[in-house]
Design an enzyme around this catalytic site. Structure first.
Site, PDB file in Angstrom:
ATOM      1  CB  ILE A 287      -0.361  -2.891   4.146  1.00  0.00           C
ATOM      2  CG1 ILE A 287       0.860  -2.254   4.497  1.00  0.00           C
ATOM      3  CG2 ILE A 287      -1.086  -3.584   5.658  1.00  0.00           C
ATOM      4  CD1 ILE A 287       0.880  -1.056   5.576  1.00  0.00           C
TER       5      ILE A 287
ATOM      6  CE1 TYR B 160      -1.307   7.943   4.401  1.00  0.00           C
ATOM      7  CE2 TYR B 160      -0.179   8.280   6.581  1.00  0.00           C
ATOM      8  CZ  TYR B 160      -0.842   7.678   5.570  1.00  0.00           C
ATOM      9  OH  TYR B 160      -0.478   6.083   5.563  1.00  0.00           O
TER      10      TYR B 160
ATOM     11  CE  LYS C  22      -3.744   6.130   7.102  1.00  0.00           C
ATOM     12  NZ  LYS C  22      -4.485   5.024   6.738  1.00  0.00           N
TER      13      LYS C  22
END
Ligand code: CAA
Length: 241
Positions: free
Chosen positions: A14, A147, A151
């Site tokens: 990305i 994770y 996040k």
């Protein structure tokens, strides 16, 4: 004068799409990366975007790396905190190292990279900070306690910092991509991806990195000056907040 943008983790996935889209939109772009020299060299040669190697989990490395970006391109106006890693494991099998690595890069990395550019943005009364969080920070994901925690933390960071930046012309926003067709997602066991994840995505496909990059270009623009503290989801309908 072109504005200067720094994209962390900007040579692959990305981040690479974001760096290219910002360049095409007229920014002077720097792409940070941590480890993969070979991919970074290819990216630099193909795009003409200069690459800068340092590890976002180290504050000292960030201070030094950002100083070299600013010496080469000028003060950073747009920061895209995109660098992220996965160390997926069910929680009962997760090691402290897997926890610390992910928190260090995906959460502490935002402090480490944003802090050295923040005072300059305040002084110049302009800045754009765009944090790439994740659908899994919004909904949680089995196999990703580390994770998901990092996040979700990125979203709290975004909302707090947006309030601090507002009076200084700095916007701070987050994007939560769903499952995008990058190496990170393709590393998920094929059976899990095909049988568990894809059926949960109503549009019936993985997202494209460019679909995230276009949101970044908009959030970086003057047109987005009234948007701050927001979380923009781009997940093919997989999860509604
Ligand atoms: N959704 C639903 N079910 C899942 C799942 C998921 N994402 N991941 C695992 N499961 C299920 C498996 O199908 C399996 O179920 P069954 O026993 O019924 O078949 C069960 O959980 C245990 O999984 P494994 O047999 O694979 O157990 P393991 O210990 O060998 O591996 C794992 C566990 C490392 C978590 C592995 O399953 C895995 O990598 N899963 C993917 C986790 C994931 O979604 N990561 C997202 C990566 S992409 C990303 O992070 C980018 C982003 O921002 C979206």
């Amino acid at each position: 004068m072109s504005r200067v943008a720094l994209v962390t983790g900007g040579t692959r996935g990305i981040g690479a799409a974001i760096a290219v889209a910002l360049k095409e939109a007229g920014y002077k772009v720097a792409a940070n990366y941590a480890g993969n020299d070979e991919k970074a060299k290819i990216f630099e040669a193909e795009t003409g975007i200069p690459v800068f190697k340092w590890d976002v989990s180290s504050y000292e490395a960030c201070v030094e790396g950002i100083a070299s970006v600013q010496a080469a391109l000028g003060p950073i106006d747009v920061l895209v905190n995109n660098a992220g890693i996965t160390r997926d494991a069910m929680f009962h099998k997760m090691t402290p190292e897997q926890w610390n690595d992910v928190i260090g890069t995906n959460l502490t990395g935002l402090f480490n990279v944003t802090h050295p550019v923040w005072t300059g943005m305040r002084d110049r009364n302009f800045g754009r900070v765009i944090n790439i969080s994740s659908i899994n920070g919004q909904k949680g994901q089995m196999g990703q306690a580390n994770y998901s925690a990092a996040k979700a933390g990125d979203l709290g960071f975004t909302k707090a910092l947006a309030q601090e930046g507002a009076a200084k012309g700095i916007t701070v926003n987050a994007i939560c991509p769903g499952y995008i067709g990058t190496e990170m997602v393709r590393a998920v066991p094929e059976k899990v991806l095909n049988e568990r994840i894809l059926p949960q995505i109503p549009v019936g496909r993985l997202g494209e990195p460019e679909e995230i990059a276009r949101i970044v270009v908009f959030l970086a623009s003057d047109d987005a000056g009234f948007i701050t503290g927001s979380t923009i989801s781009a997940n093919g309908g997989q999860f509604f907040v």
